[in-house]
Design a protein around this motif. Structure first.
Motif, mmCIF file in Angstrom:
data_model
loop_
_atom_site.group_PDB
_atom_site.id
_atom_site.type_symbol
_atom_site.label_atom_id
_atom_site.label_comp_id
_atom_site.label_asym_id
_atom_site.label_seq_id
_atom_site.Cartn_x
_atom_site.Cartn_y
_atom_site.Cartn_z
ATOM 1 N N ASP A 1 0.854 -1.185 0.000
ATOM 2 C CA ASP A 1 0.000 0.000 0.000
ATOM 3 C C ASP A 1 0.897 1.245 0.000
ATOM 4 O O ASP A 1 1.854 1.315 -0.748
ATOM 5 N N ASP A 2 0.578 2.198 0.862
ATOM 6 C CA ASP A 2 1.459 3.364 0.999
ATOM 7 C C ASP A 2 2.082 3.376 2.392
ATOM 8 O O ASP A 2 2.492 4.417 2.897
ATOM 9 N N ARG A 3 2.192 2.167 3.001
ATOM 10 C CA ARG A 3 2.614 2.061 4.396
ATOM 11 C C ARG A 3 4.109 1.843 4.567
ATOM 12 O O ARG A 3 4.748 2.462 5.426
ATOM 13 N N LEU A 4 4.662 0.940 3.791
ATOM 14 C CA LEU A 4 6.061 0.604 3.998
ATOM 15 C C LEU A 4 6.653 -0.070 2.766
ATOM 16 O O LEU A 4 5.929 -0.538 1.884
ATOM 17 N N VAL A 5 7.979 -0.108 2.744
ATOM 18 C CA VAL A 5 8.747 -0.778 1.691
ATOM 19 C C VAL A 5 9.725 -1.724 2.364
ATOM 20 O O VAL A 5 10.382 -1.353 3.348
#
Length: 284
Positions: A227-231
């Motif tokens: 998502d846009d939470r973590l890499v």
């Protein structure tokens, strides 16, 4: 600087510093929450170390407190470092590689959109059992012993998430990742054919960057965006986790750049089927 003990100390130091600054300012948690457009509960969780604040959270809190720039600069730098996690592969091997599979499964089950950049090898979500076995075996005699069979079973169980149509996956591979012969030719043929089949799922896209593509960037690492939470970023020695929204955005932009040079849809599926046929022909 990325060992777990050091990371934990940084996070505690950040929470303590933010709490001390608020108390020194004379503001209550409620008043600070209003200034930062956050909930009081979130302010409390940040100050007690229960929630790791993003860099943006820290900047908003420091702005709300009117903290001088020289102090803000140091705390923002601390927040950036605290939002980076590192775990060595030897740690997973010691705990059991199946534990890593459980961790990945939890991440996948809590995410709706996942982007896998795979310059070196297909991800475990795409493996056939024989190929998974080869990738999980020890490659160096100095590596810790590991329960490969249990880890393979856990990896196969993870793949059920691909049938959940509420979740969407984009797997972007280089031609090198498809062709690198990590296993015997029959296994490589099965692996390529399996990926072509998975690519037919309505919520899955597999894209391939061919050797012939001229790409204005270098594929340095495997990374996965949740998502846009973590890499998560894979290294030879371990895995790095980035949570700063700016880092997540950067990797998404990088992913899109590579994707713009890839074979997609029917072209990518046809490429995988050709690779499977070539592996079978090489077997003779």
């Amino acid at each position: 600087m990325l060992e777990p003990e050091y990371q934990g100390r940084q996070r505690k130091d950040l929470a303590q510093a933010l709490r001390d600054l608020r108390q020194a300012s004379g503001l209550s948690g409620q008043r600070l929450a209003v200034r930062c457009n956050m909930s009081q509960a979130k302010i409390s969780r940040i100050e007690t170390g229960k929630t790791l604040p993003t860099v943006i959270d820290v900047e908003r809190i420091l702005s709300g407190l009117g903290v001088p720039q020289e102090i803000s600069r140091d705390l923002v730098a601390l927040a950036r470092t605290a939002n980076v996690g590192y775990t060595a592969w030897r740690t997973y091997a010691r705990l059991g590689l199946y534990q890593k599979q459980a961790e990945l499964q939890a991440l996948e089950n809590s995410s709706r959109r996942m982007f896998h950049f795979l310059p070196a090898i297909p991800t475990g979500l795409l493996h056939v059992p024989a190929y998974a076995t080869r990738t999980l075996e020890r490659t160096l005699p100095t590596a810790p012993a590991r329960d490969v069979a249990r880890a393979v079973r856990a990896r196969m169980e993870r793949q059920a998430v691909l049938d959940d149509r509420s979740r969407h996956f984009t797997f972007l591979m280089t031609e090198q990742a498809v062709r690198w012969q990590r296993a015997s030719l029959p296994v490589m043929a099965d692996q390529a054919a399996h990926m072509a089949e998975v690519a037919e799922k309505p919520n899955v896209e597999i894209a391939i960057i061919p050797h012939s593509a001229q790409v204005p960037a270098t594929p340095l690492n495997i990374f996965v965006i949740y998502d846009d939470r973590l890499v998560t970023i894979e290294l030879f020695s371990g895995e790095v986790v980035l949570r700063d929204p700016q880092d997540v955005r950067y990797h998404r932009d990088l992913f899109d750049l590579f994707l713009s040079h890839a074979l997609r849809g029917a072209d990518a599926t046809a490429f995988l089927r050709r690779c499977a046929a070539e592996f079978m022909q090489q077997r003779g």
